[in-house]
Design an enzyme around this catalytic site. Structure first.
Site, mmCIF file in Angstrom:
data_model
loop_
_atom_site.group_PDB
_atom_site.id
_atom_site.type_symbol
_atom_site.label_atom_id
_atom_site.label_comp_id
_atom_site.label_asym_id
_atom_site.label_seq_id
_atom_site.Cartn_x
_atom_site.Cartn_y
_atom_site.Cartn_z
ATOM 1 N N ILE A 266 -7.012 -70.846 -40.870
ATOM 2 C CA ILE A 266 -7.522 -69.483 -40.938
ATOM 3 C C ILE A 266 -7.238 -68.905 -42.316
ATOM 4 C CG2 ILE A 266 -7.444 -67.210 -39.871
ATOM 5 C CD1 ILE A 266 -6.294 -68.540 -37.389
ATOM 6 N N CYS A 267 -8.221 -68.216 -42.866
ATOM 7 C CA CYS A 267 -8.066 -67.563 -44.163
ATOM 8 C C CYS A 267 -7.584 -66.130 -43.935
ATOM 9 C CB CYS A 267 -9.392 -67.565 -44.927
ATOM 10 S SG CYS A 267 -9.311 -66.738 -46.525
ATOM 11 N N LEU A 268 -6.298 -65.909 -44.215
ATOM 12 C CA LEU A 268 -5.683 -64.590 -44.073
ATOM 13 C C LEU A 268 -4.798 -64.331 -45.281
ATOM 14 C CD1 LEU A 268 -4.600 -64.740 -40.317
ATOM 15 C CD2 LEU A 268 -6.578 -63.554 -41.241
ATOM 16 N N HIS B 151 -4.244 -67.507 -49.533
ATOM 17 C CA HIS B 151 -3.935 -66.389 -50.433
ATOM 18 C C HIS B 151 -2.453 -66.428 -50.805
ATOM 19 C CE1 HIS B 151 -7.832 -64.400 -50.081
ATOM 20 N NE2 HIS B 151 -7.805 -64.710 -48.802
ATOM 21 N N ILE C 172 -13.336 -67.944 -43.921
ATOM 22 C CA ILE C 172 -12.993 -69.240 -43.345
ATOM 23 C C ILE C 172 -12.216 -69.036 -42.048
ATOM 24 C CG2 ILE C 172 -11.759 -71.395 -43.741
ATOM 25 C CD1 ILE C 172 -12.231 -71.045 -46.695
#
Length: 318
Positions: free
Chosen positions: A120-122, A128, A158
């Site tokens: 997961i894009c967080l 990040h 994503i």
């Protein structure tokens, strides 16, 4: 499991690959003999494993039996949302540089907000690293992950999806019967609470798919820490469709609070008036001194005029 996601004992332990006692799913200890205890990541993860050995009401997390750098977690769906009755399970993959670099998060339970079996894009994940802080812990990340579930799914992000509310609620009910191939039924990984009207709301043990669990809607929430506040301020950017859903209604200030505010405003007004009077007195003080000096000068001039007139009359008579 992908090879790049797995950290073997030889990678972390400096070549110490001897067989060791496996780690329990909720154990408070880790096979320390298999890892290099000088590694900051090992020390940090072992400490956090001990701290999270007892499941909390909202989440639980533990390392796998064979790898300290891979954890499984279980979170309860946020109250007052489409995920309220759901229980969601996932994986956390830690880099060897943890806590200097962020981990990766993978959801395994269908939920309607994040894709399954995909990183997961967080702002708290490995996508990040510039927003990650080493002071953030697994506990902080899981609390933030529950908060991210309330935000709208951004198209193109994503691992992000945006199912309709009805579908999310159906998946939330189905998630209670979901089972992990390593951890077993996930409903047993979180404590069950008895209703609030039974004099107490303490934990009474692990639930199962037959007994279910009771989640009071008005359970007192824990105060937010500065870390969590910082995380919530760095959530995903709002989409043009709208902002994140606010699950906490705005409360009306109490009478005592309003009275305290009024008293404070009154005290401030009195202090301001006193300060104004003092300023006026200081401003009038030089004027009083000038008038006093002018009066004394006029009196002296009058005396001198009388003396001069007297002398003039004397000289005139002579």
């Amino acid at each position: 499991m992908n090879p790049e996601e797995t950290h073997t004992i030889s990678q972390v332990g400096g070549g110490a690959a001897a067989a060791a006692e496996p780690v329990s799913k909720t154990a408070t200890t880790v096979p320390a003999a298999s890892y290099n205890l000088r590694c900051p990541g090992v020390k940090r993860l072992m400490r956090e494993a001990a701290e999270l050995s007892t499941p909390e009401n909202e989440f639980s997390a533990h390392p796998t039996e064979t790898n300290l750098f891979e954890w499984h977690f279980t979170i309860r769906g946020p109250e007052g949302s489409d995920f309220e009755h759901g229980i969601y399970h996932g994986r956390i993959i830690f880099p060897t540089e943890y806590p200097m670099k962020p981990p990766s998060f993978i959801l395994l339970t269908p939920n309607g907000r994040f894709q399954t079996e995909e990183k997961i894009c967080l702002s708290i994940s490995n996508y990040h690293p510039e927003t990650w802080l080493p002071s953030w812990s697994i506990r902080t990340a899981l609390v933030a992950l529950r908060s991210f579930m309330l935000t709208p799914g951004n198209e193109g992000a994503i691992g992000s999806i945006n199912f309709p509310p009805e579908e999310r609620k159906k998946l939330a009910i189905k998630s209670r019967n979901w089972s992990c191939h390593e951890c077993g039924p996930i409903i047993k990984l979180l404590p069950v609470q008895i209703p609030d009207n039974s004099k107490s709301a303490k934990e009474v043990g692990n639930g199962d798919a037959t007994t279910g669990e009771v989640t009071p809607s008005d359970v007192a929430k824990k105060p937010e820490t500065p870390e969590i506040a910082k995380l919530q301020s760095s959530v995903e950017a709002p989409t043009p469709n709208g902002l994140a859903k606010d699950s906490n209604p705005v409360t009306t200030p109490s009478t005592a609070t309003l009275n305290a505010i009024n008293n404070q405003e009154t005290a401030t007004t009195v202090e301001t008036n006193n300060f104004t009077l003092e300023q006026q007195q200081q401003h009038n003080e030089p004027i009083k001194n000038i008038i006093y000096d002018l009066g004394i000068g006029c009196f002296i001039v009058l005396i001198l005029a009388l003396c001069f007139r007297r002398l003039l009359s004397i000289f005139t008579q002579v």
